[in-house]
Structure formats: C-alpha cells, structure tokens
Write an enzyme that holds these catalytic residues in place. Structure first.
Site, PDB file in Angstrom:
ATOM      1  CG  ASP A  11      -0.294   0.072   2.541  1.00 36.05           C
ATOM      2  OD1 ASP A  11       0.961   0.147   2.599  1.00 36.05           O
ATOM      3  OD2 ASP A  11      -1.015   0.072   3.552  1.00 36.05           O
ATOM      4  CB  CYS A  68      -0.099  -3.274   4.506  1.00 34.01           C
ATOM      5  SG  CYS A  68      -0.283  -4.189   6.034  1.00 34.01           S
ATOM      6  N   GLY A  69       1.287  -0.788   5.659  1.00 29.86           N
ATOM      7  CA  GLY A  69       1.744   0.091   6.720  1.00 29.86           C
ATOM      8  C   GLY A  69       1.458  -0.409   8.120  1.00 29.86           C
ATOM      9  CB  THR A  70      -1.484  -1.814   9.778  1.00 28.63           C
ATOM     10  OG1 THR A  70      -1.893  -2.876   8.908  1.00 28.63           O
ATOM     11  CG2 THR A  70      -2.224  -0.538   9.489  1.00 28.63           C
ATOM     12  N   GLY A  71       1.074  -3.722   8.994  1.00 29.88           N
ATOM     13  CA  GLY A  71       1.601  -5.055   9.231  1.00 29.88           C
ATOM     14  C   GLY A  71       0.514  -6.101   9.365  1.00 29.88           C
ATOM     15  N   GLY A  73      -1.831  -6.635   6.953  1.00 29.50           N
ATOM     16  CA  GLY A  73      -2.238  -7.083   5.630  1.00 29.50           C
ATOM     17  C   GLY A  73      -1.783  -8.465   5.301  1.00 29.50           C
TER      18      GLY A  73
END
Length: 73
Positions: A11, A68-71, A73
């Site tokens: 992302d 992804c930025g949050t981890g 995904g």
C-alpha cells in the site's frame, strides 16, 4: 511473468519498504515483478494484495510478498 519470479506489492505506507526490498532481492539475483503501486500516493491495499494473491493462486508465480503500513495485511 515467470514461475520463479517474486511478485511484490504494497500500500502507500509500505511503498518505501517495498522499493528497498525489491532492490535487495534484485541485487541477490532474484527477478522481482512489482505489482504496484508506482508511488506513495494513497491507495487501497486490498487492490494490490488481490493482484499478487490471484497471480500466485493461478500458478503464474510461486512466491509473493505483500507489505502494508500496519503489518496486518
């Protein structure tokens, strides 16, 4: 795309890490196919995750990496 290629996507928040990982893998002799995005503008992660997951599930490539930025995904 070849079976031995590594597909990679992210992302927008994971874009920078994707670029760094892609460079490291290429340096080590792997063929990496970037499935997007092409920059760090906001995108919907599922759109890019689906591209990689679909290609791997169809057998077009044997490996995929998603970032992804949050981890989460």
């Amino acid at each position: 795309m070849e079976k031995d290629d590594i597909l990679i996507a992210s992302d927008h928040a994971g874009y920078e890490m994707k670029q760094a990982l892609k460079a490291r893998l290429t340096e080590r002799g792997f063929t990496v196919v970037d499935m997007g995005p092409g920059d760090d503008r906001p995108v919907d992660y599922p759109d890019y995750a689906a591209k990689v997951a679909s290609a791997v599930s169809r057998g077009e490539a044997s490996r995929g990496i998603l970032i992804c930025g949050t981890g989460l995904g």
